[in-house]
Write an enzyme that holds these catalytic residues in place. Structure first.
Site, PDB file in Angstrom:
ATOM      1  N   TYR A 144      -3.807  35.047  81.788  1.00 19.86           N
ATOM      2  CA  TYR A 144      -3.023  33.974  82.404  1.00 19.86           C
ATOM      3  C   TYR A 144      -2.054  34.599  83.387  1.00 19.86           C
ATOM      4  O   TYR A 144      -1.353  35.552  83.058  1.00 19.86           O
ATOM      5  CB  TYR A 144      -2.251  33.207  81.325  1.00 19.86           C
ATOM      6  N   ASP A 239      -0.306  42.457  86.529  1.00 18.96           N
ATOM      7  CA  ASP A 239       0.601  41.376  86.156  1.00 18.96           C
ATOM      8  C   ASP A 239       1.306  41.774  84.864  1.00 18.96           C
ATOM      9  O   ASP A 239       0.753  41.644  83.776  1.00 18.96           O
ATOM     10  CB  ASP A 239      -0.175  40.073  85.991  1.00 18.96           C
ATOM     11  N   LYS A 267       9.918  37.187  83.079  1.00 20.76           N
ATOM     12  CA  LYS A 267      10.418  37.146  81.703  1.00 20.76           C
ATOM     13  C   LYS A 267      11.629  38.071  81.483  1.00 20.76           C
ATOM     14  O   LYS A 267      12.727  37.721  81.895  1.00 20.76           O
ATOM     15  CB  LYS A 267       9.259  37.389  80.740  1.00 20.76           C
TER      16      LYS A 267
HETATM   17  C1  PLP Z   1       4.334  33.977  81.556  1.00 23.28           C
HETATM   18  C2  PLP Z   1       3.364  34.645  82.440  1.00 23.28           C
HETATM   19  C3  PLP Z   1       3.178  34.261  83.780  1.00 23.28           C
HETATM   20  C4  PLP Z   1       3.826  33.042  84.352  1.00 23.28           C
HETATM   21  O1  PLP Z   1       5.193  33.130  84.416  1.00 23.28           O
HETATM   22  P1  PLP Z   1       6.043  31.762  84.561  1.00 23.28           P
HETATM   23  O2  PLP Z   1       7.439  32.250  84.722  1.00 23.28           O
HETATM   24  O3  PLP Z   1       5.784  30.986  83.319  1.00 23.28           O
HETATM   25  O4  PLP Z   1       5.525  31.064  85.772  1.00 23.28           O
HETATM   26  C5  PLP Z   1       2.354  35.020  84.571  1.00 23.28           C
HETATM   27  N1  PLP Z   1       1.708  36.088  84.072  1.00 23.28           N
HETATM   28  C6  PLP Z   1       1.838  36.495  82.801  1.00 23.28           C
HETATM   29  C7  PLP Z   1       1.119  37.694  82.324  1.00 23.28           C
HETATM   30  C8  PLP Z   1       2.656  35.771  81.933  1.00 23.28           C
HETATM   31  O5  PLP Z   1       2.748  36.147  80.644  1.00 23.28           O
END
Ligand code: PLP
Length: 432
Positions: A144, A239, A267
């Site tokens: 994701y 990511d 995060k």
């Molecule tokens: C949480 C997450 C996202 C998205 O971040 P948001 O701040 O919720 O838009 C993208 N990539 C990874 C790996 C994530 O865990």
């Protein structure tokens, strides 16, 4: 536990907010029941509006490395708020956080701050496309990367939980530029590049996927990924929105010794406020406007409250060796959970990395999306609700990662293990 106030409040919320929530997984859709409406948090705990207390392993889905309301971050936010919440003009704090991030993640020479992980990966893709002049993106099934069109294809997290890996509203033409293959599958990767290598702008991956539950790369997989992208002139986007400052202080790229072209963070980087970032080699980042032609902007990007929180959180993390401390606490917890599951005779696969972990209800190894989906979701539901009723707040889905914070005490960890022993016993009883 009594939940009557939460039940009434959630019913009210559903009248005004789709599903009653501002992000789908919070709704408890996949496990059933009504989510506790949170009133406050402190340290390792959250409290709901019925007055129930929970030890929190959601931690806002990762950001709260030091737990709820840590003094270092709260004081920094207060001080910044007194001076001004947003200017739309440059501030010193933006350079300070950028320098700190580039030092902590050495593959990043330059960085652009944004407001969410979604924005970071969306911008990283645009940058990769602008830099290479190519359109296609490769992503792994179950990873994701946020909810923008290009990447909401075979995505994990809430999309998995809801059983809508492909969302309506994503244009076919956009989805067609996204090629998806299974994680940990080197032959599939080689095949895609052999067929379409000169169209591929980038491969985007979570180096240690956390959105199908926590899945780890097989030995040699990330190295193969780095080598093949280099060979074909495609960029490698790591990511690390979840894994950054969580799997290790330098993120999963430091653990697996890979050197991505672009890294996305989010995060933890915001200390609990909305901050994310993308960055990488200078030569690539110079393509971003106004240094270069690739447009990307944000009215509130780099805003002073968020920068203050991020600086405070990352500084505290580094000075106090927070990642190492939480890692050892997390290892004690997962060790205890393994013994509790074994004692109850419930087969599980427990994965841990740094301060992240997942308990998969499966008797087979979990290495990709298909094997994650083979888990016993009914068992997970029983485990989840048993834990919740005992005051342990876990992410409400088999496909999410659990997080531990610096505020989790040895007593919290022991209580969690004891509660899990009871929860696993309930799973075993339900199977008879
Ligand atoms: C949480 C997450 C996202 C998205 O971040 P948001 O701040 O919720 O838009 C993208 N990539 C990874 C790996 C994530 O865990």
């Amino acid at each position: 536990m009594i939940h009557s106030k939460s039940e009434a409040a959630f019913a009210e919320a559903k009248n005004y907010i789709p599903g009653g929530v501002n992000s789908p997984v919070r709704s408890f859709r996949s496990v059933g029941g009504v989510p506790p409406i949170v009133a406050s948090g402190k340290g390792s705990k959250i409290y709901d509006i019925d007055g129930n207390e929970y030890i929190d392993y959601v931690l806002s889905y990762g950001p709260l490395l030091m737990g709820h309301v840590p003094d270092c971050v709260t004081e920094a936010i207060k001080a910044a708020a007194e001076k001004g919440t947003s200017y739309g003009a440059p501030t010193l704090a933006e350079t300070e956080l950028a320098k700190l991030v580039c030092r902590l993640v050495p593959s990043m020479d330059m960085v652009r701050m944004v407001n969410s992980g979604t924005e970071a990966t969306m911008s990283a893709l645009r940058l990769a496309r602008a830099y290479t002049g190519r359109d296609c993106i490769v992503k792994f099934v179950g990873c994701y990367h946020g909810h923008h069109d290009s990447l909401l294809v075979k995505a994990g997290s809430g999309a998995t939980t809801l059983g809508v890996p492909d969302s309506p509203g994503v244009p076919k033409a956009v989805a067609e530029t996204t090629i998806t293959i299974p994680f940990n599958d080197i032959p599939a990767l080689e095949k895609v590049f052999a067929e379409r290598g000169n169209e591929i702008a980038a491969v985007i991956t979570e180096p240690t996927p956390g959105n199908m539950g926590l899945v780890l790369p097989n030995e040699g997989f990330l190295e193969a990924l780095r080598a093949i992208t280099k060979k074909y002139g495609a960029l490698l986007i790591c990511d690390e929105v979840m894994s950054g400052f969580r799997s290790a202080q330098g993120g999963s790229q430091s653990l697996y010794d890979i050197d991505p072209d672009i890294t996305c963070l989010g995060k933890v980087i915001g200390g609990g406020l909305p901050v994310a970032a993308y960055g990488g080699r200078k030569e690539i980042m110079q393509v971003v406007a106004p240094a270069g032609p690739m447009y990307q902007a944000g009215t509130l990007s780099g805003n002073p409250l968020a920068m203050a929180a991020g600086i405070a959180a990352l500084t505290y993390m580094e000075e106090n060796k927070v990642c190492e401390k939480i890692e050892s606490m997390t290892a004690i917890l997962t060790g205890g959970l393994e013994r509790a599951a074994a004692a109850a005779g419930v087969p599980v696969q427990i994965h841990r990395l740094g301060s992240m972990f997942t308990v998969f209800f499966s008797d087979k190894p979990v290495t990709d999306f298909d094997s994650a989906c083979a888990c016993d979701l009914e068992a997970f539901k029983i485990y989840f609700h048993s834990m919740l009723e005992q005051g342990i707040y876990l992410p409400p889905s088999q496909f999410e990662t659990n997080f531990v914070s610096l505020a989790h005490s040895p007593e919290d960890i022991q209580k969690t293990i004891d509660c899990a022993a009871k929860a696993f016993a309930e799973v075993a009883a339900a199977r008879k």
